[in-house]
Design an enzyme around this catalytic site. Structure first.
Site, PDB file in Angstrom:
ATOM      1  N   CYS A 155       0.841  -1.197   0.000  1.00 60.50           N
ATOM      2  CA  CYS A 155       0.000   0.000   0.000  1.00 60.50           C
ATOM      3  C   CYS A 155       0.878   1.249   0.000  1.00 60.50           C
ATOM      4  CB  CYS A 155      -0.924   0.006   1.218  1.00 60.50           C
ATOM      5  SG  CYS A 155      -1.976   1.481   1.329  1.00 60.50           S
ATOM      6  N   CYS A 171      -9.721   4.862 -12.062  1.00 60.77           N
ATOM      7  CA  CYS A 171      -8.374   5.183 -12.515  1.00 60.77           C
ATOM      8  C   CYS A 171      -7.412   4.023 -12.325  1.00 60.77           C
ATOM      9  CB  CYS A 171      -7.849   6.407 -11.781  1.00 60.77           C
ATOM     10  SG  CYS A 171      -7.907   6.244  -9.981  1.00 60.77           S
ATOM     11  N   CYS A 203      -4.455  12.947  -9.225  1.00 58.15           N
ATOM     12  CA  CYS A 203      -5.536  12.188  -9.859  1.00 58.15           C
ATOM     13  C   CYS A 203      -6.863  12.879  -9.545  1.00 58.15           C
ATOM     14  CB  CYS A 203      -5.573  10.751  -9.360  1.00 58.15           C
ATOM     15  SG  CYS A 203      -6.855   9.738 -10.157  1.00 58.15           S
ATOM     16  N   CYS A 249     -32.561  21.453  12.737  1.00 57.42           N
ATOM     17  CA  CYS A 249     -33.734  21.315  11.873  1.00 57.42           C
ATOM     18  C   CYS A 249     -33.271  20.915  10.479  1.00 57.42           C
ATOM     19  CB  CYS A 249     -34.516  22.628  11.808  1.00 57.42           C
ATOM     20  SG  CYS A 249     -36.067  22.501  10.858  1.00 57.42           S
ATOM     21  N   CYS A 282     -36.388  34.567   7.147  1.00 56.64           N
ATOM     22  CA  CYS A 282     -36.479  35.292   5.877  1.00 56.64           C
ATOM     23  C   CYS A 282     -35.781  34.482   4.789  1.00 56.64           C
ATOM     24  CB  CYS A 282     -35.844  36.673   5.993  1.00 56.64           C
ATOM     25  SG  CYS A 282     -35.886  37.601   4.435  1.00 56.64           S
ATOM     26  N   CYS A 285     -32.643  36.596   2.876  1.00 54.17           N
ATOM     27  CA  CYS A 285     -31.360  36.973   3.479  1.00 54.17           C
ATOM     28  C   CYS A 285     -31.048  36.028   4.639  1.00 54.17           C
ATOM     29  CB  CYS A 285     -31.395  38.422   3.966  1.00 54.17           C
ATOM     30  SG  CYS A 285     -32.592  38.725   5.280  1.00 54.17           S
ATOM     31  N   CYS A 326     -20.756  77.989  22.753  1.00 45.95           N
ATOM     32  CA  CYS A 326     -20.332  77.905  21.348  1.00 45.95           C
ATOM     33  C   CYS A 326     -20.645  76.559  20.702  1.00 45.95           C
ATOM     34  CB  CYS A 326     -18.833  78.201  21.229  1.00 45.95           C
ATOM     35  SG  CYS A 326     -17.774  76.928  21.962  1.00 45.95           S
ATOM     36  N   CYS A 336     -12.826  66.793  38.140  1.00 50.82           N
ATOM     37  CA  CYS A 336     -13.534  68.008  38.555  1.00 50.82           C
ATOM     38  C   CYS A 336     -14.636  68.352  37.571  1.00 50.82           C
ATOM     39  CB  CYS A 336     -12.548  69.155  38.668  1.00 50.82           C
ATOM     40  SG  CYS A 336     -13.305  70.708  39.168  1.00 50.82           S
TER      41      CYS A 336
END
Length: 540
Positions: A155, A171, A203, A249, A282, A285, A326, A336
């Site tokens: 092998c 193959c 392969c 689910c 939904c 999305c 301003c 403080c």
């Protein structure tokens, strides 16, 4: 009219008003492909279908598998190939039958090679090079571990020369069964891969389903996982199908009317997978749950703004203020409360923003709230703060309804205790006290609607249409709060019949107000009467 489609997620007190349509038979679809199911079923329209509802069809795992089998059988019959080969060809073309047919008819050999059904053909050599070809072939066989009659099999993966059980794809690359099993399990369980390539280097041959099952042996869990991956691949490649996003689910939903981008500019395709309890989501999305009445694009825009701006907004509101003289934005950099504006040198109190000269030693007693919301935006910083205040107005109300909806679990527990108490103190049955639970469901649904109305209102241009929208929003919000207050009242046995009547009546009214708002908003999309801010116009 009988139909497998569900057109509403709401239920009414009166059975005749219920829009939860049941019926039909799944067995008639087993011999149909996806196209046939859509052609025959999607044209069905309920007589009482509302403007904010879409046609959709919940599908069980077995129904999706039936659709897969129908497509595979169709290609197998046309091409004259085994069903396993047809399945591999369809996966290669993302389950597009028309495109596969066109490509296969043009060059069947080429598409079979690229799909991994057939190996790449070996190059041919001239006759004079016969000896070189034989030598090269022999070396190749030894390198790839192909057994010969002259030496034992080795092998190429584990180098075990005692292995007797071997497997090979088309193959011819042979490996021991143990290595194939470990490799296949790793691909499926660790990588979530359903396309199992040959283990030989470079392969491209892909394992057919019978080969995968043989390599897995008795590992039923991995076989089930492999079959699930195949079904998920089919659903992911079909724009008319989507898996239910709820954990654990295995149901799907078909909704062809919401499969195009253009359709999502006029509808909010809220669907349910048909599980018990029903999972609403939904179709257009990836946002969790129901985001009606706001469109998918605007909902995504709002969520992105909340992620980007909410922390910044909270920090600015907590750590900066405007100079009373301003209007320059000032950050407090010390303990403080005696502040001096660097721009105009105005001295004031950080707590009440009043002149410091009037405080003396009693600065700590300034506890009156002074509403300065009417100050005009006179410079860039003031405009920025005005924009922030506007955003916070809508965000805080959006977040408040979201938090209230999340607390529905606690409200359910309180309601169940009250329902039990009603049974003990009156002669009402368990079914008769269900009005309390139904009222909680309505409150939760309506708070979800109200949450998203603030996201929509934020992007609407000021005008008559927005004013009418906010009138509907106000009426629904007031009714929801009244119903919530009734549900929070303590149970007194002598007043239970009166409470039951009040809760029932208010529940019907709240539900009607919710439908009025959703219906008007949906018609507004179809009539193109909603006017958006520039940022939305550029996106749509």
């Amino acid at each position: 009219m009988s139909s497998d489609y569900e057109f509403s997620d709401y239920e009414y007190e009166d059975d005749e008003e219920s829009m939860d349509v049941e019926g039909g038979s799944a067995s008639s679809e087993e011999d149909m492909g996806m196209d046939e199911v859509y052609d025959d079923e999607i044209k069905i329209v309920s007589e009482g279908k509302k403007a904010y509802e879409v046609d959709y069809k919940p599908l069980t795992l077995q129904q999706v598998k039936d659709l897969v089998v129908a497509d595979v059988d169709y290609i197998s019959t046309i091409f004259g190939v085994d069903s396993d080969v047809a399945a591999l060809l369809l996966r290669h073309m993302d389950w597009n039958k028309d495109r596969l047919t066109e490509k296969y008819m043009d060059n069947a050999s080429s598409i079979s090679i690229t799909a991994g059904v057939s190996p790449v053909p070996k190059p041919s050599y001239p006759t004079s090079d016969r000896s070189k070809r034989v030598t090269r072939s022999s070396k190749s066989s030894k390198k790839l571990g192909q057994p010969s009659s002259f030496e034992p099999f080795l092998c190429p993966i584990c180098f075990d020369d005692t292995a007797t059980d071997t497997l090979a794809l088309s193959c011819g690359h042979t490996f021991c069964t143990g290595c194939w099993t470990v490799y296949t399990i790793s691909k499926i369980r660790d990588e979530g891969e359903h396309r199992i390539l040959c283990m030989a280097e470079n392969c491209g041959v892909v394992a057919l389903d019978p080969f995968v099952h043989k390599a897995l042996g008795d590992d039923e869990d991995t076989i089930a996982r492999y079959d699930e991956l195949l079904v998920r691949n089919y659903v992911a490649c079909n724009k008319n199908l989507k898996y239910c996003p709820y954990p654990s689910c295995d149901r799907s939903v078909s909704c062809p009317t919401a499969s195009s981008r253009s359709a999502l500019s006029t509808i909010v395709p809220t669907v349910s997978c048909g599980a018990d309890p029903k999972h609403k989501f939904c179709f257009g999305c990836t946002i969790d749950g129901d985001h009606r009445p706001v469109l998918c694009t605007i909902a995504k825009m709002w969520l992105k703004k909340c992620r980007d701006d909410s922390e910044t907004a909270n920090w600015i509101k907590s750590n900066t203020k405007e100079c009373s003289k301003c209007q320059s934005t000032i950050e407090k950099n010390g303990g403080c409360n005696h502040m001096t504006c660097k721009k105009c040198k105005y001295e004031f109190c950080w707590v009440c923003m009043g002149p410091w000269a009037e405080h003396g030693t009693a600065w700590y007693s300034c506890n009156r709230y002074d509403d300065k919301s009417g100050v005009d935006a006179r410079d860039a910083q003031s405009k920025s703060r005005a924009s922030l205040e506007r955003y916070l107005h809508y965000y805080n109300r959006w977040a408040n309804h979201e938090q209230s909806a999340k607390l529905s679990i606690e409200l359910y527990m309180k309601t169940e205790k009250k329902m039990e108490e009603m049974q003990l103190t009156t002669d009402l049955t368990w079914i008769e006290v269900q009005f309390m639970k139904k009222a909680v469901d309505i409150v939760e649904n309506c708070r979800t609607t109200l949450k998203w109305t603030y996201a929509m209102a934020y992007y609407l241009q000021n005008g008559n249409q927005k004013a009418m929208f906010e009138d509907n929003q106000r009426d629904l919000e007031r009714a929801v709060e009244d119903l919530s207050e009734l549900l929070e009242q303590p149970i007194e046995s002598e007043y239970i019949p009166v409470l039951r009547q009040k809760v029932t009546d208010k529940s019907v009214y709240v539900q009607k107000r919710n439908e009025i708002l959703l219906e008007d908003t949906a018609k507004g999309y179809l009539e193109e009467r909603w006017k958006w801010n520039d940022i939305v116009i550029d996106t749509l």
